[in-house]
Design an enzyme around this catalytic site. Structure first.
Site, PDB file in Angstrom:
ATOM      1  N   ALA A 124    -101.377 -65.099  64.907  1.00  0.00           N
ATOM      2  CA  ALA A 124     -99.887 -65.009  65.033  1.00  0.00           C
ATOM      3  C   ALA A 124     -99.159 -66.094  64.997  1.00  0.00           C
ATOM      4  O   ALA A 124     -99.717 -67.386  64.768  1.00  0.00           O
ATOM      5  CB  ALA A 124     -99.856 -64.568  66.658  1.00  0.00           C
ATOM      6  N   LYS A 125     -97.939 -65.979  65.003  1.00  0.00           N
ATOM      7  CA  LYS A 125     -96.908 -67.436  65.044  1.00  0.00           C
ATOM      8  C   LYS A 125     -95.500 -66.888  65.558  1.00  0.00           C
ATOM      9  O   LYS A 125     -95.192 -65.735  65.493  1.00  0.00           O
ATOM     10  CB  LYS A 125     -96.659 -67.913  63.927  1.00  0.00           C
ATOM     11  CG  LYS A 125     -96.537 -69.340  63.747  1.00  0.00           C
ATOM     12  CD  LYS A 125     -97.677 -70.148  64.029  1.00  0.00           C
ATOM     13  CE  LYS A 125     -97.502 -71.570  63.630  1.00  0.00           C
ATOM     14  NZ  LYS A 125     -98.869 -72.122  63.480  1.00  0.00           N
ATOM     15  N   GLY A 126     -94.952 -67.813  66.449  1.00  0.00           N
ATOM     16  CA  GLY A 126     -93.694 -67.541  66.979  1.00  0.00           C
ATOM     17  C   GLY A 126     -92.697 -68.805  66.314  1.00  0.00           C
ATOM     18  O   GLY A 126     -93.310 -69.880  66.282  1.00  0.00           O
TER      19      GLY A 126
END
Ligand code: GLU
Length: 435
Positions: A124-126
Site C-alpha cells: 500500500a501507499k498513502g
C-alpha cells in the site's frame, strides 16, 4: 535494434515504446518492468490482469484550519495495491508533488518489495498533496489526524498498516496511532510502524533502510570481487536513508566521496568524515556551507568518479539524459524508483550492476514487520536481534534475486520483479478466486 551488456554479454532489456513517451510517469515505469517480468514468467492472462490493477484507491478531502484561522482543503490518497499475502503495508508521504499515479506505483512497489524479502504483507501507499515545509507543527498534526480519520475504515493491524515515507516521521506515526486508538477506544500500537521506541516502536527501525542498503552493497561488492575497504561511494540524499547508509558504509571501510541534499552536493576525493557531516546537518539542517568539500550539483554527483552510487532521494533522478554519464560500477537504489525504465537499458548496456529499489531499500519494511510482530506479541527484541534478523532476511533476498538473474539471464531488477510476481501469483493460485 538489440544491444548487449558489455560485462555479461546478455541481451539488454528495453522498455516498450510507450515508456519512451512518458519516461517520468512512475506507474508506467513500474508497469513496463512488470510486463517484461510477467512475460518472462509466462504468467497466465487472468492473473496478469489481476496483478496489473490496484485493489483499492481511496481519495479524500482533508479540511484543515491554518494557524491564521483560514481553512485549507488538502487532497489525500491511500492505495491498497494487493493484499493476497497479508495486510497492506506501506508509508505515507506528505509532498507537493504527490499524484494518484505516483501513490499507485509506490503501492505496487511495496507489494513486490514485501514479496522479495518474503514477509507476510501486501502493498500500500498513502500521500497527501501539501508542502509540509510551510506548515506549523499544529497544522501538521491537524492534517495527520483528519487524514487518518478519513481513511480509518481501511486501517488496522490486520488490514492496512502505514509507516513513514517522504516528509513523515515517528512524530506523525504517533499521531496516527493515537487517532486510530481513540476511535477504537483502546491503544492499538500495531496499526502503524516506525513509531517512537517509547510507544511500541522497534529498536533499529530508524536505521533499517540505510542498514539494508549497506548489507546489499557489501553483497554486491563481494560478488564483483571488489573490497569494501577503499570503495568510493557517492550518496544522493542525506536524509534518513542516505545518511545512515553513508555512515554504516564508512564504518565498513568505504570512502564517501560525494554527498548531496536539496541544498546541493559536496565532493571530497579523500572521503568525508561522516560523523562530522551528520553533526553539521543536525545543527544547520542542510549540507550547504559544510567547509571540507567542494560544492557540486546533484547532476555532477551522479556522474562522479566512484565505485558505488547510492541514490537515496526521490524518483526519476537517473534518466535517459544522464545515465550514460554514470561512472559507478554498482548502483544501490535507496530511494523508490530513482531510475527510469529507459535509463535501465543504458545502465545495463554499460554493464552497471543495479541493486533495484524493491530489494535495496527493503530493510525499512523488514524492520516494520519486526515492529508489527513485536507489538502484536507484546515482547520487544534487543537491537542486536533486530539487526541480525534483518541481515539474514536481506542476505537471503539478495541471494535469491541473483540466483533468479543468473538462471534467466536477466538483470537484477527484472529478476527481483520475477521473484516477487511469482510469490504473489503463487498465493493467488492457492487461494483461488472468490466469486
Ligand atoms: N516507506 C518505506 C518504504 O517505501 C517503508 C514502508 C513500511 O515500512 O511500511 O519502503
Amino acid at each position: 535494434m538489440t544491444s548487449v551488456n558489455v560485462r555479461t554479454g546478455q541481451d539488454v532489456v528495453r522498455p516498450d515504446k510507450d515508456t519512451f513517451l512518458s519516461e517520468e510517469n512512475p506507474f508506467e515505469a513500474m508497469m513496463s518492468r512488470f510486463d517484461y517480468a510477467a512475460k518472462r514468467l509466462s504468467l497466465d492472462a487472468g492473473l496478469y490482469k489481476v496483478l496489473r490493477n490496484p485493489e483499492k484507491q481511496i481519495v479524500v478531502s482533508i479540511p484543515v484550519q491554518r494557524d491564521g484561522g483560514d481553512v485549507e482543503v488538502y487532497t489525500g490518497y491511500r492505495v491498497l495495491y494487493n493484499t493476497s499475502r497479508g495486510p497492506a503495508k506501506g508509508g505515507i508521504r506528505f509532498d507537493a508533488n504527490v499524484t494518484l499515479d505516483e501513490v499507485t506505483a509506490l503501492a505496487a512497489w511495496m507489494t513486490w518489495k514485501c514479496a522479495v524479502v518474503n514477509i507476510p504483507f501486501g502493498g500500500a501507499k498513502g500521500g497527501v498533496i501539501c508542502d509540509p515545509g510551510t506548515m506549523s507543527m499544529g497544522e501538521l498534526e491537524r492534517l495527520t489526524r483528519r487524514y487518518t480519520s478519513a481513511i480509518i475504515d481501511t486501517l488496522g493491524p490486520d488490514s492496512d498498516v502505514p509507516a513513514p515515507d517522504v516528509n513523515t516521521n515517528e512524530r506523525v506515526m504517533a499521531w496516527i496511532m493515537d487517532t486510530y486508538s481513540m476511535h477504537k477506544r483502546h491503544t492499538v500500537t500495531s496499526v502503524v510502524t516506525g513509531k517512537p521506541v517509547a510507544m511500541g516502536g522497534s529498536l533499529g527501525r530508524r536505521e533499517a533502510t540505510g542498514r539494508g542498503c549497506m548489507i546489499v552493497t557489501l553483497e554486491a561488492l563481494k560478488r564483483h570481487g571488489m573490497p569494501v575497504k577503499g570503495a568510493r561511494v557517492a550518496v544522493q540524499g542525506f536524509g534518513n536513508v542516505g545518511s545512515v547508509a553513508a555512515d554504516l558504509l564508512a564504518k565498513q571501510g568505504a570512502v564517501i566521496v560525494a554527498v548531496s541534499d536539496k541544498s546541493g552536493g559536496l565532493y571530497n576525493a579523500n572521503g568525508f568524515v561522516v560523523a562530522d557531516l551528520l553533526k553539521w546537518v543536525e545543527e544547520k539542517k542542510v549540507l550547504a556551507g559544510y567547509p571540507n568539500g567542494e560544492a557540486i550539483t546533484n547532476e555532477q554527483l551522479l556522474a562522479s568518479n566512484c565505485d558505488v552510487l547510492l541514490p537515496a532521494a526521490m524518483e526519476n533522478v537517473i534518466t535517459s539524459k544522464n545515465a550514460a554519464t554514470i561512472q559507478a560500477k554498482i548502483i544501490c537504489e535507496g530511494a523508490n524508483g530513482p531510475t527510469t525504465a529507459k535509463a535501465d537499458a543504458i545502465l545495463e548496456q554499460k554493464g552497471i550492476f543495479v541493486i533495484p529499489d524493491i530489494l535495496a531499500n527493503a530493510g525499512g519494511v523488514t524492520v516494520s514487520y519486526f515492529e508489527w510482530v513485536q507489538d502484536r506479541s507484546g515482547y520487544f527484541w534487543d537491537e542486536d536481534t533486530v539487526n541480525r534478523r534483518l541481515e539474514r532476511i536481506m542476505g537471503t533476498a539478495f541471494e535469491e534475486v541473483t540466483t533468479m538473474a543468473d538462471k534467466h539471464a536477466v538483470n537484477m531488477r527484472i529478476a527481483a520483479y520475477m521473484l516477487a510476481i511469482e510469490r504473489v501469483a503463487a498465493v493467488h493460485r492457492l487461494r483461488g478466486m472468490y466469486a
